[in-house]
Scaffold this active site. Structure first.
Site, PDB file in Angstrom:
ATOM      1  N   HIS A  40       7.120  25.554  38.307  1.00  0.00           N
ATOM      2  CA  HIS A  40       7.498  25.000  36.998  1.00  0.00           C
ATOM      3  C   HIS A  40       7.084  23.530  36.925  1.00  0.00           C
ATOM      4  O   HIS A  40       7.227  22.787  37.899  1.00  0.00           O
ATOM      5  CB  HIS A  40       9.005  25.157  36.768  1.00  0.00           C
ATOM      6  CG  HIS A  40       9.397  24.926  35.347  1.00  0.00           C
ATOM      7  ND1 HIS A  40       9.465  23.663  34.810  1.00  0.00           N
ATOM      8  CD2 HIS A  40       9.692  25.791  34.346  1.00  0.00           C
ATOM      9  CE1 HIS A  40       9.801  23.762  33.529  1.00  0.00           C
ATOM     10  NE2 HIS A  40       9.941  25.048  33.225  1.00  0.00           N
TER      11      HIS A  40
ATOM     12  N   GLU B 290       2.733  27.596  30.333  1.00  0.00           N
ATOM     13  CA  GLU B 290       3.650  26.704  29.623  1.00  0.00           C
ATOM     14  C   GLU B 290       3.019  25.331  29.435  1.00  0.00           C
ATOM     15  O   GLU B 290       3.071  24.485  30.348  1.00  0.00           O
ATOM     16  CB  GLU B 290       4.933  26.520  30.440  1.00  0.00           C
ATOM     17  CG  GLU B 290       5.668  27.803  30.725  1.00  0.00           C
ATOM     18  CD  GLU B 290       7.119  27.522  31.071  1.00  0.00           C
ATOM     19  OE1 GLU B 290       7.977  27.914  30.281  1.00  0.00           O
ATOM     20  OE2 GLU B 290       7.375  26.873  32.094  1.00  0.00           O
TER      21      GLU B 290
HETATM   22  C1  PEP Z   1      10.642  25.954  30.102  1.00  0.00           C
HETATM   23  O1  PEP Z   1      10.900  24.863  30.571  1.00  0.00           O
HETATM   24  O2  PEP Z   1      10.344  26.896  30.859  1.00  0.00           O
HETATM   25  C2  PEP Z   1      10.667  26.124  28.653  1.00  0.00           C
HETATM   26  C3  PEP Z   1       9.892  27.023  28.128  1.00  0.00           C
HETATM   27  O3  PEP Z   1      11.516  25.285  27.938  1.00  0.00           O
HETATM   28  P1  PEP Z   1      11.724  25.271  26.322  1.00  0.00           P
HETATM   29  O4  PEP Z   1      11.850  26.695  25.874  1.00  0.00           O
HETATM   30  O5  PEP Z   1      12.980  24.486  26.137  1.00  0.00           O
HETATM   31  O6  PEP Z   1      10.524  24.607  25.761  1.00  0.00           O
END
Ligand code: PEP
Length: 230
Positions: free
Chosen positions: A88, A157
């Protein structure tokens, strides 16, 4: 579809138990083929029962030992936890987890047969440099990672979309997922970054999106279950 909720440093043991009770009830309406994961903080790990999987946000790649502040396999085994988030961006950035460390952790939990949600993502300045740079950056995050591992789920992400309320556009998700799917031999690929009840339908409809990793909008059982049932 896969729906994974990452609580990060939110919720207590007591509030997680309440959340799980509420979620269990709401998930009665979910499709059989949809899979739900919850990643609570380490203090709230337990062997909850229901139509979902509990995973750990992190663990040290060791059975047990002198790793102050960390949990290892022994603590996960107590609750039958066999799913983990690795890579992450918050751990890469705030906990200084290098690609080397991330890949060592990956190899350890792969060896233990864990289901691994492996996170990758680019910062805003890389996105602003254009798509070629984005892909170069993302593919470097597979260094030392066995992309053929059969229990691998990848989560794309974009860092600039995490916790900002600003999701990537359909076009950005679509082009990035298409390229990533090729690179990872069509392994399951989640999108993460401000996914919420208001945009879940749009995100789910994008080719190459097999689910979502959700932070903020997973903290409330009602909001998260709305996404699962959407
Ligand atoms: C995350 O940190 O994995 C994430 C997707 O956070 P958010 O949904 O708050 O953007």
């Amino acid at each position: 579809m896969i729906y994974a909720g990452n609580f990060k440093t939110n919720h207590t043991r007591a509030s997680t138990a309440n959340y799980i009770e509420e979620l269990k009830d709401k998930l009665r309406g979910k499709s059989l083929e949809d899979r739900v994961y919850i990643f609570p903080p380490a203090t709230a790990l337990d062997d909850y029962e229901g139509d979902f999987t509990i995973g750990t946000q992190n663990a040290y790649p060791a059975q047990n030992g002198a790793y102050t502040g960390e949990i290892g396999l022994e603590q996960l085994d107590e609750f039958g936890i066999k799913s983990i988030l690795i890579g992450h961006s918050e751990r890469r950035e705030y906990m200084a987890e290098t690609q080397d460390k991330v890949s060592q952790k990956f190899a350890f939990f792969q060896e233990q047969g864990f289901e691994i949600i492996y996170c990758i993502g680019e910062p805003l300045e890389v996105r602003e440099n254009g798509f070629e740079d984005v892909m170069k950056y993302l593919l470097a995050q597979f260094d030392g990672i066995d992309i053929n591992y059969d229990k691998l789920i990848v989560a794309y992400e974009p860092i600039w979309a995490i916790g900002t309320g600003r999701s990537a556009t359909v076009e950005e998700i679509s082009t990035t997922h298409r390229a990533l799917k090729n690179a990872i031999n069509d392994r399951p690929l989640l999108y993460g970054g401000s996914a919420k009840p208001e945009n879940i339908k749009e995100i789910k409809a994008i080719a190459g999106v097999d689910g979502v990793l959700v932070g903020s909008a997973s903290l409330d059982a009602n909001s998260f279950s709305q996404m699962v049932l959407s």
